[in-house]
Design a protein around this motif. Sequence first.
Motif, mmCIF file in Angstrom:
data_model
loop_
_atom_site.group_PDB
_atom_site.id
_atom_site.type_symbol
_atom_site.label_atom_id
_atom_site.label_comp_id
_atom_site.label_asym_id
_atom_site.label_seq_id
_atom_site.Cartn_x
_atom_site.Cartn_y
_atom_site.Cartn_z
ATOM 1 N N VAL A 7 -10.656 -9.141 6.979
ATOM 2 C CA VAL A 7 -9.394 -8.510 7.312
ATOM 3 C C VAL A 7 -9.626 -7.104 7.832
ATOM 4 O O VAL A 7 -10.416 -6.355 7.264
ATOM 5 C CB VAL A 7 -8.475 -8.447 6.066
ATOM 6 N N ARG A 8 -8.907 -6.755 8.893
ATOM 7 C CA ARG A 8 -8.914 -5.387 9.411
ATOM 8 C C ARG A 8 -7.786 -4.598 8.771
ATOM 9 O O ARG A 8 -6.707 -5.129 8.546
ATOM 10 C CB ARG A 8 -8.661 -5.409 10.917
ATOM 11 N N SER A 9 -8.033 -3.322 8.531
ATOM 12 C CA SER A 9 -6.964 -2.460 8.024
ATOM 13 C C SER A 9 -5.955 -2.217 9.143
ATOM 14 O O SER A 9 -6.212 -2.524 10.311
ATOM 15 C CB SER A 9 -7.542 -1.129 7.540
ATOM 16 N N LEU A 32 -14.393 -7.954 -1.719
ATOM 17 C CA LEU A 32 -15.812 -8.159 -2.029
ATOM 18 C C LEU A 32 -16.712 -7.140 -1.338
ATOM 19 O O LEU A 32 -17.728 -6.740 -1.891
ATOM 20 C CB LEU A 32 -16.246 -9.567 -1.613
ATOM 21 N N ALA A 33 -16.363 -6.758 -0.113
ATOM 22 C CA ALA A 33 -17.187 -5.808 0.649
ATOM 23 C C ALA A 33 -16.319 -5.155 1.716
ATOM 24 O O ALA A 33 -15.304 -5.719 2.128
ATOM 25 C CB ALA A 33 -18.366 -6.522 1.290
ATOM 26 N N ARG A 34 -16.746 -3.976 2.174
ATOM 27 C CA ARG A 34 -16.015 -3.313 3.261
ATOM 28 C C ARG A 34 -16.940 -2.373 4.020
ATOM 29 O O ARG A 34 -17.939 -1.887 3.477
ATOM 30 C CB ARG A 34 -14.816 -2.560 2.735
ATOM 31 N N VAL A 35 -16.577 -2.125 5.274
ATOM 32 C CA VAL A 35 -17.278 -1.152 6.109
ATOM 33 C C VAL A 35 -16.240 -0.371 6.901
ATOM 34 O O VAL A 35 -15.131 -0.844 7.125
ATOM 35 C CB VAL A 35 -18.314 -1.805 7.062
ATOM 36 N N ALA A 40 -17.271 -1.205 11.278
ATOM 37 C CA ALA A 40 -16.168 -2.160 11.151
ATOM 38 C C ALA A 40 -15.985 -2.947 12.441
ATOM 39 O O ALA A 40 -15.755 -4.158 12.412
ATOM 40 C CB ALA A 40 -14.877 -1.422 10.795
ATOM 41 N N LYS A 41 -16.108 -2.268 13.563
ATOM 42 C CA LYS A 41 -15.976 -2.953 14.858
ATOM 43 C C LYS A 41 -17.074 -4.005 15.023
ATOM 44 O O LYS A 41 -16.810 -5.137 15.427
ATOM 45 C CB LYS A 41 -16.038 -1.930 15.989
#
Length: 116
Positions: A7-9, A32-35, A40-41
């Motif tokens: 999912v994108r913010s 679970l994880a994020r960047v 992110a791109k």
Amino acid sequence: MQKHLLVRSKSGRTVYLCIEFEERGKVKRVQLARVHGWKAKLAYNFFNFTANGWNDDVARAFVGLNALRIAKDEWVARKYINIVKEMSKLDLHFWVGKFLRDRDRADKAWRVMYEG
């Protein structure tokens, strides 16, 4: 029923790997994880999927986001993406276990294995 999503913010600056499930009539998400930022791109371009349950695509996205999180620049990030995309199932699930159990030690181990 549970779904795994990338999912994108709203701003587009952050990408999350989430488990979405229904509890007491409400839909909830567990991250679970994020960047963030340029990572992110890259994550959204290379690891985008939707799955109803844990599978190899979800595992690749999980390991990929964790690898991108520790990448220092875009060249290293693309190198890590290629490593994750070509990783065997055994190696893939080994790294999933490492990142789930102890993220700091897994970060160090990843750098030792793939930065040189």
